[in-house]
Design a protein around this motif. Structure first.
Motif, PDB file in Angstrom:
ATOM      1  N   GLU A  22      33.714  36.333  42.499  1.00  0.00           N
ATOM      2  CA  GLU A  22      32.716  35.258  42.453  1.00  0.00           C
ATOM      3  C   GLU A  22      33.280  33.956  41.909  1.00  0.00           C
ATOM      4  N   GLY A  23      34.537  33.975  41.478  1.00  0.00           N
ATOM      5  CA  GLY A  23      35.178  32.761  40.981  1.00  0.00           C
ATOM      6  C   GLY A  23      34.894  32.426  39.534  1.00  0.00           C
ATOM      7  N   ALA A  24      34.360  33.389  38.781  1.00  0.00           N
ATOM      8  CA  ALA A  24      34.073  33.131  37.362  1.00  0.00           C
ATOM      9  C   ALA A  24      35.359  32.906  36.580  1.00  0.00           C
ATOM     10  N   PHE A  25      36.413  33.598  36.955  1.00  0.00           N
ATOM     11  CA  PHE A  25      37.739  33.445  36.356  1.00  0.00           C
ATOM     12  C   PHE A  25      38.736  34.118  37.283  1.00  0.00           C
ATOM     13  N   GLY A  26      40.024  33.909  37.046  1.00  0.00           N
ATOM     14  CA  GLY A  26      41.056  34.532  37.860  1.00  0.00           C
ATOM     15  C   GLY A  26      41.731  35.672  37.126  1.00  0.00           C
ATOM     16  N   LEU A  27      42.400  36.539  37.864  1.00  0.00           N
ATOM     17  CA  LEU A  27      43.088  37.670  37.253  1.00  0.00           C
ATOM     18  C   LEU A  27      44.164  37.214  36.275  1.00  0.00           C
ATOM     19  N   ASP A  28      44.790  36.085  36.554  1.00  0.00           N
ATOM     20  CA  ASP A  28      45.869  35.622  35.688  1.00  0.00           C
ATOM     21  C   ASP A  28      45.408  34.560  34.694  1.00  0.00           C
ATOM     22  N   ASP A  29      44.101  34.421  34.539  1.00  0.00           N
ATOM     23  CA  ASP A  29      43.582  33.541  33.492  1.00  0.00           C
ATOM     24  C   ASP A  29      43.742  34.202  32.128  1.00  0.00           C
ATOM     25  N   GLY A  30      43.924  33.388  31.107  1.00  0.00           N
ATOM     26  CA  GLY A  30      44.043  33.907  29.749  1.00  0.00           C
ATOM     27  C   GLY A  30      42.715  34.446  29.237  1.00  0.00           C
ATOM     28  N   LEU A  31      42.811  35.377  28.296  1.00  0.00           N
ATOM     29  CA  LEU A  31      41.599  35.962  27.712  1.00  0.00           C
ATOM     30  C   LEU A  31      40.895  34.991  26.767  1.00  0.00           C
TER      31      LEU A  31
END
Length: 203
Positions: A22-31
């Protein structure tokens, strides 16, 4: 009903991947940009960890179920079996003196229930609702499964759920439940399930 324990984690992953789609965040975005640094300030290397690493067990955490401090907090002497813990409570044990990560983020795969705890926090932050509600809307509801995170809304009665503490160096608090003469079998169904939350609290 019974605690799903580790089987909880594929449902957590399903909700995370829906949010990625859904584009809320990406897999490689930081926590930390998703959850906030304050929530993870006790976690070593938190600012270097990504969603993908939490999903594929490469954050470098030890499994918090093997940490003496965590075990003492759950089954140690003087523990109130009805105590409700905050979702992030297990993460505090990675900040204690003497703890060392297994590896740096992304360097090595090693299973830890703490990854699911952090992903539960990711889901709540991105979805803007309690984890139980998010899992019901995204996973359990569409699958027509009557399940949920037992820690929300109070304990849910479950069948006996035993763990063998024979090889664990922990001073067991409440009297263990003897089964067939095995005096170190401990009945986890007697404890408020908030200790497990996203890492094992579905029932």
């Amino acid at each position: 009903r019974f605690l799903a324990v580790g089987a909880t984690q594929p449902w957590i992953a399903a909700a995370v991947l829906q949010l990625v789609d859904e584009g809320a965040f990406g897999l490689d975005d930081g926590l930390t940009p998703i959850i906030g640094l304050e929530a993870l300030y006790q976690v070593p290397d938190a600012q270097r960890m990504t969603v993908r690493q939490a999903l594929n067990q490469t954050t470098g955490f030890h499994d918090h179920f093997e940490l003496l401090g965590f075990l003492n907090d759950v089954v140690g002497p003087g523990v109130d079996p009805n105590r409700q813990r905050e979702p992030a409570a297990p993460l505090a044990f990675f900040h204690l003196r003497g703890y060392r990560p297994i590896a740096g983020p992304g360097e090595q795969a090693s299973f830890s229930g703490a990854n699911a705890t952090i992903l539960g926090m990711v889901i709540e932050a991105a979805d803007g609702m309690a984890l139980n509600d998010a899992l019901t809307a995204r996973v359990f509801g569409p699958a027509r499964v009557n399940a949920g995170i037992a820690a929300f809304g109070g304990p849910v009665p479950t069948v006996h759920n035993y763990v063998d503490l024979h090889d664990v160096l922990v001073d067991v608090g409440p009297v263990p439940v003897p089964v067939d003469g095995r005096t170190l079998l401990y009945d986890l169904s007697a404890i408020d399930p908030s200790w497990a939350w996203a890492s094992g609290g579905v029932s």
